[in-house]
Motif scaffolding. Sequence first.
Motif, PDB file in Angstrom:
ATOM      1  N   THR A  11     -22.106   3.597 -13.598  1.00 26.61           N
ATOM      2  CA  THR A  11     -22.732   4.690 -12.851  1.00 26.61           C
ATOM      3  C   THR A  11     -24.246   4.639 -13.042  1.00 26.61           C
ATOM      4  O   THR A  11     -25.013   4.808 -12.102  1.00 26.61           O
ATOM      5  CB  THR A  11     -22.225   6.055 -13.368  1.00 26.61           C
ATOM      6  N   THR A  12     -24.649   4.391 -14.292  1.00 23.09           N
ATOM      7  CA  THR A  12     -26.071   4.408 -14.613  1.00 23.09           C
ATOM      8  C   THR A  12     -26.642   3.000 -14.687  1.00 23.09           C
ATOM      9  O   THR A  12     -27.696   2.720 -14.138  1.00 23.09           O
ATOM     10  CB  THR A  12     -26.281   5.104 -15.986  1.00 23.09           C
ATOM     11  N   GLY A 196     -22.049   6.946 -17.855  1.00 28.56           N
ATOM     12  CA  GLY A 196     -22.962   7.829 -17.154  1.00 28.56           C
ATOM     13  C   GLY A 196     -22.244   8.813 -16.236  1.00 28.56           C
ATOM     14  O   GLY A 196     -22.722   9.917 -15.996  1.00 28.56           O
ATOM     15  N   GLY A 225     -22.315  11.187 -18.644  1.00 29.76           N
ATOM     16  CA  GLY A 225     -23.677  11.478 -19.090  1.00 29.76           C
ATOM     17  C   GLY A 225     -24.460  12.330 -18.100  1.00 29.76           C
ATOM     18  O   GLY A 225     -25.265  13.182 -18.496  1.00 29.76           O
ATOM     19  N   GLU A 226     -24.207  12.120 -16.812  1.00 27.40           N
ATOM     20  CA  GLU A 226     -24.895  12.903 -15.780  1.00 27.40           C
ATOM     21  C   GLU A 226     -24.656  14.400 -15.975  1.00 27.40           C
ATOM     22  O   GLU A 226     -25.533  15.213 -15.688  1.00 27.40           O
ATOM     23  CB  GLU A 226     -24.359  12.523 -14.400  1.00 27.40           C
ATOM     24  N   GLU A 263     -32.673  13.162 -19.324  1.00 28.52           N
ATOM     25  CA  GLU A 263     -31.942  12.005 -19.856  1.00 28.52           C
ATOM     26  C   GLU A 263     -32.666  11.439 -21.079  1.00 28.52           C
ATOM     27  O   GLU A 263     -32.051  11.106 -22.090  1.00 28.52           O
ATOM     28  CB  GLU A 263     -31.760  10.922 -18.783  1.00 28.52           C
ATOM     29  N   CYS A 267     -31.168  11.186 -24.916  1.00 29.28           N
ATOM     30  CA  CYS A 267     -31.076   9.927 -25.668  1.00 29.28           C
ATOM     31  C   CYS A 267     -31.866  10.026 -26.981  1.00 29.28           C
ATOM     32  O   CYS A 267     -31.395   9.588 -28.025  1.00 29.28           O
ATOM     33  CB  CYS A 267     -31.579   8.744 -24.838  1.00 29.28           C
ATOM     34  N   SER A 270     -30.230  11.626 -29.947  1.00 23.15           N
ATOM     35  CA  SER A 270     -29.209  10.869 -30.700  1.00 23.15           C
ATOM     36  C   SER A 270     -29.835  10.305 -31.971  1.00 23.15           C
ATOM     37  O   SER A 270     -29.133   9.948 -32.903  1.00 23.15           O
ATOM     38  CB  SER A 270     -28.656   9.716 -29.858  1.00 23.15           C
ATOM     39  N   GLY A 338     -19.543   2.844 -23.777  1.00 24.97           N
ATOM     40  CA  GLY A 338     -20.372   3.669 -22.892  1.00 24.97           C
ATOM     41  C   GLY A 338     -21.544   4.255 -23.655  1.00 24.97           C
ATOM     42  O   GLY A 338     -21.422   4.619 -24.843  1.00 24.97           O
ATOM     43  N   GLY A 339     -22.688   4.319 -22.958  1.00 26.29           N
ATOM     44  CA  GLY A 339     -23.923   4.760 -23.599  1.00 26.29           C
ATOM     45  C   GLY A 339     -23.824   6.126 -24.252  1.00 26.29           C
ATOM     46  O   GLY A 339     -24.463   6.391 -25.285  1.00 26.29           O
ATOM     47  N   MET A 340     -22.991   7.029 -23.672  1.00 25.28           N
ATOM     48  CA  MET A 340     -22.908   8.395 -24.197  1.00 25.28           C
ATOM     49  C   MET A 340     -22.322   8.467 -25.607  1.00 25.28           C
ATOM     50  O   MET A 340     -22.483   9.469 -26.294  1.00 25.28           O
ATOM     51  CB  MET A 340     -22.046   9.252 -23.260  1.00 25.28           C
ATOM     52  N   ARG A 342     -23.280   7.116 -28.067  1.00 26.26           N
ATOM     53  CA  ARG A 342     -24.315   7.085 -29.111  1.00 26.26           C
ATOM     54  C   ARG A 342     -24.643   8.502 -29.586  1.00 26.26           C
ATOM     55  O   ARG A 342     -25.336   8.693 -30.568  1.00 26.26           O
ATOM     56  CB  ARG A 342     -25.590   6.451 -28.557  1.00 26.26           C
ATOM     57  N   MET A 343     -24.193   9.499 -28.844  1.00 27.79           N
ATOM     58  CA  MET A 343     -24.505  10.886 -29.208  1.00 27.79           C
ATOM     59  C   MET A 343     -23.721  11.258 -30.475  1.00 27.79           C
ATOM     60  O   MET A 343     -22.488  11.166 -30.486  1.00 27.79           O
ATOM     61  CB  MET A 343     -24.129  11.804 -28.035  1.00 27.79           C
ATOM     62  N   ASP A 365     -22.795  -0.849 -24.608  1.00 28.23           N
ATOM     63  CA  ASP A 365     -23.281  -1.117 -23.249  1.00 28.23           C
ATOM     64  C   ASP A 365     -22.806  -2.461 -22.712  1.00 28.23           C
ATOM     65  O   ASP A 365     -22.898  -2.721 -21.520  1.00 28.23           O
ATOM     66  CB  ASP A 365     -24.815  -1.158 -23.213  1.00 28.23           C
TER      67      ASP A 365
HETATM   68  P1  AMP Z   1     -23.144   3.592 -19.322  1.00 28.71           P
HETATM   69  O1  AMP Z   1     -22.529   4.078 -18.035  1.00 28.71           O
HETATM   70  O2  AMP Z   1     -22.167   3.100 -20.303  1.00 28.71           O
HETATM   71  O3  AMP Z   1     -24.309   2.659 -19.106  1.00 28.71           O
HETATM   72  O4  AMP Z   1     -23.744   4.898 -20.038  1.00 28.71           O
HETATM   73  C1  AMP Z   1     -24.895   5.488 -19.555  1.00 28.71           C
HETATM   74  C2  AMP Z   1     -24.994   6.881 -20.104  1.00 28.71           C
HETATM   75  O5  AMP Z   1     -25.213   6.836 -21.497  1.00 28.71           O
HETATM   76  C3  AMP Z   1     -26.170   7.604 -19.490  1.00 28.71           C
HETATM   77  O6  AMP Z   1     -25.801   8.933 -19.192  1.00 28.71           O
HETATM   78  C4  AMP Z   1     -27.189   7.551 -20.607  1.00 28.71           C
HETATM   79  O7  AMP Z   1     -28.088   8.652 -20.534  1.00 28.71           O
HETATM   80  C5  AMP Z   1     -26.319   7.651 -21.828  1.00 28.71           C
HETATM   81  N1  AMP Z   1     -26.994   7.139 -23.025  1.00 28.71           N
HETATM   82  C6  AMP Z   1     -27.586   5.937 -23.209  1.00 28.71           C
HETATM   83  N2  AMP Z   1     -28.145   5.850 -24.428  1.00 28.71           N
HETATM   84  C7  AMP Z   1     -27.899   7.039 -25.056  1.00 28.71           C
HETATM   85  C8  AMP Z   1     -28.228   7.585 -26.329  1.00 28.71           C
HETATM   86  N3  AMP Z   1     -28.930   6.890 -27.231  1.00 28.71           N
HETATM   87  N4  AMP Z   1     -27.801   8.841 -26.606  1.00 28.71           N
HETATM   88  C9  AMP Z   1     -27.105   9.555 -25.710  1.00 28.71           C
HETATM   89  N5  AMP Z   1     -26.769   9.106 -24.499  1.00 28.71           N
HETATM   90  C10 AMP Z   1     -27.155   7.862 -24.161  1.00 28.71           C
END
Ligand code: AMP
Length: 608
Positions: A11-12, A196, A225-226, A263, A267, A270, A338-340, A342-343, A365
Amino acid sequence: MERVIGIDLGTTNSCVSVLEGDTPTVIPNRGGYKTTPSIVAVTEAGKRLVGHIAKRQAITNAENTVYAAKRLIGRKWDSPHVKSALMTSSYGIVEGPHNDVRIKLRDRSYSVPEISSMVLQEMKIIAEDYLGEPVEKAVITVPAYFNDNQRQATKDAGTIAGLDVIRIINEPTAASLAYGYGKDFDRTVAVYDLGGGTFDISILEIASQGVFKVISTTGDTFLGGEDFDARIIDWLVSTFQEEHGVDLRQDRMALQRLRDAAEKAKCELSGVSETEVNLPFIISTGHNEALHLQRSLTRSTLESLTQDLIERTIDICRQALEDARLDVNDIEDVILVGGMTRMPAIQGAVGRFFQREPNKGVHPDEVVALGAGIQGAALVEDRQEMILLDVTPHALGIMTFGSRFEELIPQNTTVPTSRAKIFTTSRDNQTAVKILVMQGDSQNAEENEFLGEFVMTGLRRAPKGHVEIEVTFEINTDGIVAVKAKDLETGQAQSIEVTASSGLTDEEIKNMVKDAEDYMVERRTDEEFEAAKQQAETLVDSIESLFPDVERVVGSADFGRDAIAKARVIVDQTRTAIDHKHTRKVKDHLEQLERTERMFKGVVSRAQ
Ligand code: AMP
């Protein structure tokens, strides 16, 4: 052996990988980044931008910059998800001809698969540049919870991008492949994937000898994440409104800046416990006065703003365990994707629920793309040692009397699978039977996703009906549905017309493929011109800087004047060719420019 790339179409962000030897490798883009923003924009001059370059101009060109298109892919215009996207998006979302969604950029509207195809095409180019050869075959990942319409639309996006999509696989399953690749263990794992825009949880059994068996999968394709960013935006907007009485949502540029800032703050939180959101000149009041937004946001405020979202993911985890008929104690490892993830609050909640520290060994990622690359290589090399058994995330069935949903293939059935059902004509000389195919988990058919209306025509005429038609419903390994029918008495296959599907027609796809090919030719031509231009300009600059010295050394001799005059002509001709963007002429001049530069340098160095 033909190369296959694995693409995580996020998505992101998106990510592409390939298996090099036995090593799954993420391919960096030209900027050296391993992921590329899934963002597409069209500039005022009509130029298409994808990735980081599109992200960088998003604030000043918010109306013509598309992000999070994956949230709209395969959705119907009248779905609640599209309504919610309409409220928050800074680009134009309009109704398409098949109850589908179109996105308006400048003076054209694009289908969502077309927008996604632009991201996929970019990933294809990244891979081709890295491998130094054309790439056609790809495995693309989708959220496990995607339904048939969303999968089909993703496959269409691949086709439009000029890819032969040899398999669609589920993101958590791909992650587990990368996690278990080359290891020889028996383990039951949970893959918690919060990206995301989507959330998936899958429970898998990994057995030695490379068997990956999904036991259950569930999720929410509109939770990611959105939504966390949206909570921060809401908080910033409402506190700003209280303070200044101005609604920032009315201004697209302000909204885009807020989105970026939210956003970024999320991030940052985290890693640190407090951060500053600072947006000077966020809006003008109309009295020659600009307002600034400055607020500090703590990690604990963020956590309280988003606690219910995290709890929703945990409830879904509970459901996945129940569906798998397992207990938390049966789970031997938890993989975060997924990036989220990391929270810290998410890691904490997942750890508490599964009563164990989540695994830190995979890169959240990259792991999905790596798994797709592994699966791609296994498919073309026909590797027997890796077996992937996935399941369908939704029940498949038909609508019967009173809008009831008759389930034919239950949720979490291993795919590929098929079920046959016999339909009987009931009226005199009845020649057609209509079946409404749906996917979902509600008893009430109307609450489920409508996949299509299948009409069998040209049936045998029989008095009082009683022609028996066997209809087979299939779900293939991509999770995509097909319906076939046959007359039981004659054994003849019946043709089936599919109508009312929200997907693109073959004709539309054909035209989009053509557009994408044209774009590719244009882009490669532009790149060829840019490379020739750069080389020519360097040579021209060097020759021009040598003119005074050459003039001093040989300017009084006839041959010297002659050489200088010829050099001036070739420099002028090169400039004209560059101005006219004439790639072949620029390239034709390169050799002579090189010779001239060599000669001039020789003249000058001999005189010293
Ligand atoms: P992905 O779809 O796996 O690429 O995840 C993207 C989502 O992860 C987006 O909403 C980003 O804002 C979120 N994201 C990336 N890095 C971090 C972080 N360090 N802490 C929190 N959210 C993150």
